[in-house]
Motif scaffolding. Structure first.
Motif, short mmCIF file in Angstrom:
data_model
loop_
_atom_site.label_atom_id
_atom_site.label_comp_id
_atom_site.label_asym_id
_atom_site.label_seq_id
_atom_site.Cartn_x
_atom_site.Cartn_y
_atom_site.Cartn_z
N UNK A 1 63.55 82.62 83.60
CA UNK A 1 63.94 81.29 83.17
C UNK A 1 63.39 80.19 84.07
N UNK A 2 63.74 78.95 83.72
CA UNK A 2 63.25 77.78 84.47
C UNK A 2 64.45 76.99 84.97
N UNK A 3 64.54 76.70 86.29
CA UNK A 3 65.65 75.90 86.80
C UNK A 3 65.70 74.53 86.11
N UNK A 4 66.91 74.04 85.91
CA UNK A 4 67.10 72.77 85.21
C UNK A 4 66.34 71.64 85.89
N UNK A 5 66.36 71.62 87.24
CA UNK A 5 65.70 70.52 87.96
C UNK A 5 64.19 70.57 87.85
N UNK A 6 63.63 71.70 87.39
CA UNK A 6 62.17 71.81 87.25
C UNK A 6 61.69 71.52 85.83
N UNK A 7 62.60 71.46 84.89
CA UNK A 7 62.18 71.43 83.48
C UNK A 7 61.46 70.14 83.08
N UNK A 8 61.80 69.01 83.74
CA UNK A 8 61.10 67.78 83.39
C UNK A 8 59.75 67.66 84.08
N UNK A 9 59.37 68.67 84.87
CA UNK A 9 58.10 68.65 85.59
C UNK A 9 57.16 69.76 85.12
N UNK B 1 60.42 73.09 75.01
CA UNK B 1 60.81 74.19 75.89
C UNK B 1 62.32 74.18 76.05
N UNK B 2 62.92 75.35 75.86
CA UNK B 2 64.35 75.55 76.11
C UNK B 2 64.50 76.74 77.05
N UNK B 3 65.23 76.55 78.16
CA UNK B 3 65.29 77.64 79.14
C UNK B 3 66.58 77.58 79.93
N UNK C 1 68.29 79.63 83.56
CA UNK C 1 68.01 80.53 84.69
C UNK C 1 68.47 81.95 84.39
N UNK C 2 67.55 82.93 84.62
CA UNK C 2 67.84 84.35 84.49
C UNK C 2 68.23 84.78 83.09
N UNK C 3 68.02 83.88 82.10
CA UNK C 3 68.33 84.24 80.72
C UNK C 3 67.13 84.11 79.80
N UNK C 4 66.05 83.58 80.32
CA UNK C 4 64.84 83.53 79.52
C UNK C 4 64.44 82.14 79.09
N UNK C 5 63.31 82.10 78.38
CA UNK C 5 62.71 80.83 77.97
C UNK C 5 62.22 80.94 76.53
N UNK C 6 62.45 79.88 75.76
CA UNK C 6 61.96 79.78 74.38
C UNK C 6 61.03 78.57 74.30
N UNK C 7 59.78 78.83 73.88
CA UNK C 7 58.81 77.75 73.71
C UNK C 7 58.37 77.70 72.26
#
Length: 497
Positions: A423-431, A468-470, A472-478
């Motif tokens: 997954x992608x940390x919330x604080x990284x998603x806008x970058x 992008x929806x993600x 942490x540790x649960x995965x990512x959907x693009x």
């Protein structure tokens, strides 16, 4: 006038006796050199003023050709900067006072004049006239100054404002501000604090200067600089400047400096990243090559093939990195040239999956909707999907399969890629789409941080969108959604083809 210069006096007096007395008084002092020109009529005096230079005028108010205030008015018109001392009888003292109000510097009552009084009055008139001229020049300078200047009384009410001051606040007429309170230009929440700060500084230093936000007559805020000085007999003088343009320029400069710092940081990170990304496969190639050179003749073909495969993988990794950087350098708005051709998307996706899927990370493909042939650029589409599917596999670690859905809609097609990885940390998603930026949780996983930036650029070139929806540790959907043109529509628009 120097110490040795004569003081030039124009005496307008129709009485010879009075004229002689006045000249005698002047001759009784040796402290000043006097030169007196005596005339009996106003007409002659005006002619003298036109032809000669004088330092002061002594004038009777009762002349053969002029009387009372008319005399002062004509003299003042002919020589507006020349000091005038009025000579009058006791019964005309009220008129003499009015003459002073209308421009004369002083008056003397005949019969009460002595040497001391006459000389004192002449010097006073000359000095008072000089000060009035200076004050007039200062007043004109203040009135036409580009800086806003105002005088306030002890209660902070306006008693004078120049044109620039009223214009800064948006008033067409300066008189609209007179007797209004200074606080009307400041927000209620800042009035008490600002005034308290200013008054404390005035008590300690007689002066305050600072920057704040004021409000124009239409309630529009603007940045201002204030300089406030305490006047000797109470009240204050305020100098106002609108510094909005300067503040905007400073903000733009700060933004440019910040961008320059970010660019420098990005350049440094890019060099570090590229060095690392190239060093790793080069090291693998070097070790494998040296090992083969030394031991190839002793090893079995299978063991040698392992080293060859490592060399090939290293070369492929460097080739991918170079290709990504070339794409980043050449792509951008109106730079990528799309070449759409008719595609069978289901077949295209299945062939792509075959090159990427592994036993550890199978890619499960499913097509939904009304499948049909459409126009898309296969090179661009392969680049987009390869990056997304490769990321899904890489960041899944040991989390198993990757879901890949192709969804047809009447006017667009959507490619949906789901993994169950880190997954992608919330604080990284806008970058995510910033070049060379990598998530804070990727650890030692290889990567340059430019894949998603490339994908986004090409999706936008195709006039599509990426979401992008993600967690942490649960995965990512693009999801990538691209507008489509049906083969039949293209054919109808180009019937000659």
């Amino acid at each position: 006038m120097t110490k040795n210069d004569s003081l030039q006096i124009l005496l307008i007096e129709d009485s010879p006796e009075d004229a002689d007395i006045l000249q005698e008084f002047l001759e009784n002092t040796d402290r000043t050199s006097w030169k007196v020109t005596v005339v009996e009529k106003l007409r002659i005096a005006l002619e003298k003023l036109h032809c000669h230079s004088f330092n002061v005028i002594l004038s009777d108010l009762s002349l053969p050709d002029a009387h009372g205030l008319e005399t002062i008015a004509q003299l003042h018109t002919a020589a507006p900067t020349l000091p005038i001392v009025v000579l009058t009888s006791l019964k005309d003292e009220a008129i003499a006072l009015e003459a002073v109000r209308q421009g004369a510097q002083d008056y003397l009552v005949k019969g009460q004049i002595n040497t001391h009084a006459l000389i004192r009055s002449i010097h006073y008139a000359i000095e008072r006239s000089r000060m009035q001229q200076i004050m007039h020049q200062q007043s004109v300078a203040i009135a036409v100054s580009s800086e806003g200047i105002a005088i306030l009384d002890a209660q902070w009410n306006y008693v004078y404002v120049n044109e620039a001051y009223s214009k800064i606040y948006g008033y067409k007429d300066s008189s609209l501000l007179l007797q209004t309170n200074w606080k009307i230009h400041y927000h209620p929440n800042q009035q008490a604090g600002l005034r308290g700060e200013i008054e404390q500084s005035l008590q300690q230093r007689k002066f305050w200067r600072g920057e704040t936000v004021g409000y124009k007559c239409n309630s529009q805020p603007f940045d201002q600089e204030l300089s406030i000085s305490l006047l000797p007999h109470g009240g204050t003088v305020c100098i106002l400047r609108d510094i909005s343009d300067r503040k905007r320029a400073e903000a733009a400069m700060q933004q440019a400096l910040q961008q320059a710092r970010e660019l420098h940081q990005l350049k440094s990170e890019f060099i570090t990243m590229v060095s690392h990304e190239f060093r790793t496969p080069l090291s693998v190639i070097l070790v494998a090559t040296e090992t083969l050179k030394r031991y190839a003749h002793q090893w079995t073909p299978e063991k040698n093939q392992i080293r060859y495969n490592r060399i090939i993988a290293g070369v492929q990794r460097m080739t991918e990195l170079l290709n990504d950087m070339l794409v980043m350098n050449s792509s951008g708005p109106h730079q990528a040239k799309l070449n759409p051709v008719p595609l069978n998307l289901e077949k295209f996706c299945q062939e792509l999956i075959a090159t990427l899927t592994t036993s550890e990370h199978p890619i499960i493909f499913e097509s939904q909707g009304n499948s049909r042939q459409i126009y898309l650029d296969p090179t661009v589409l392969e680049l987009i999907l390869t990056h997304l599917l490769s990321n899904a596999i890489k960041y899944s670690l040991d989390s198993g399969k990757v879901m890949f859905d192709l969804i047809f809609a009447p006017e667009h097609v959507t490619f949906s890629i789901q993994d169950w990885g880190i997954g992608i940390p919330l604080e990284d998603q806008d970058k995510l789409f910033i070049p060379f930026y990598r998530g804070s949780n990727v650890g030692n996983l290889p990567g340059t941080g430019i894949g998603l930036a490339i994908v986004k650029q090409f999706v936008e070139e195709c006039q599509g969108v990426i979401n992008v929806t993600s967690q942490m540790n649960q995965g990512t959907l693009i999801r990538v959604t691209l507008p489509i043109a049906l083969v039949e529509q293209i054919h109808d628009q180009n019937p000659g083809n």
